[in-house]
Enzyme design. Structure first.
Site, PDB file in Angstrom:
ATOM      1  N   GLY A  21       1.136   4.107 -12.687  1.00  0.00           N
ATOM      2  CA  GLY A  21       1.945   3.131 -11.959  1.00  0.00           C
ATOM      3  C   GLY A  21       1.121   1.902 -11.624  1.00  0.00           C
ATOM      4  CG  HIS A  22      -2.593   1.505 -12.093  1.00  0.00           C
ATOM      5  ND1 HIS A  22      -2.711   2.784 -11.590  1.00  0.00           N
ATOM      6  CD2 HIS A  22      -3.466   1.442 -13.123  1.00  0.00           C
ATOM      7  CE1 HIS A  22      -3.610   3.454 -12.271  1.00  0.00           C
ATOM      8  NE2 HIS A  22      -4.078   2.668 -13.215  1.00  0.00           N
TER       9      HIS A  22
END
Ligand code: TYD
Length: 141
Positions: free
Chosen positions: A44-45
């Site tokens: 998630g990055h």
């Protein structure tokens, strides 16, 4: 996807990874995810500079890559395959099987300043930066 060498005999399999040969960067750090509860999502990055290879050393999981225009899911389930993730690519890791181990070989020591942790921040960043890696990823579709 990178297919690492596999040496097989009656004693089992052996694979190896040499920096700048099987992978296109110098390895500065190694980390691994394990005991991931079912249903949990990791990643998630994106990273501004860091390059990475992810390997399912044990078990299986999905890696979803997003260059800001295209999304593609890679299923990893064999320890002799690695997924190369260039800089400037949003990634999510999901659907971990029980006892899975996700090994990451990366090109930088840990630096929170290299992270883009908000998707909108990532979109702005790739708009404002020369995102060669992202365009190459798009070309693979
Ligand atoms: P996080 O980035 O949330 O992990 P993931 O990419 O799997 O979602 O990292 C979790 C925590 O671990 C966060 O506080 C940063 C820390 N961390 C380190 O200290 N060193 C490392 O090499 C990594 C990958 C994370």
């Amino acid at each position: 996807m990178v297919n690492f060498p596999k040496v097989s005999d009656y004693r089992g399999n052996l694979s190896f990874i040499e920096e700048s040969r099987q992978i296109p960067f110098v390895i500065k750090r190694v980390y691994y995810l394990y005991d991931v509860p079912s249903g949990a999502s990791r990643g998630g990055h994106a990273h501004k500079e860091l390059e990475q290879v992810v390997i399912a050393l044990s078990g299986s999981f999905d890696v979803i890559l997003d260059d800001g225009e295209h999304r593609r899911t890679f299923f990893l389930n064999r320890p002799h395959y690695g997924l190369y993730i260039p800089a400037g690519i949003w990634r999510e890791l999901e659907n971990f099987s029980s006892n899975s181990v996700a090994l990451s070989l990366v090109s930088q020591v840990y630096d929170e300043g290299d992270y883009l942790r908000e998707y909108e921040e990532f979109k702005r960043w790739i708009t404002n930066n020369d995102n060669r890696a992202g365009r190459e990823f798009g070309n693979y579709r």
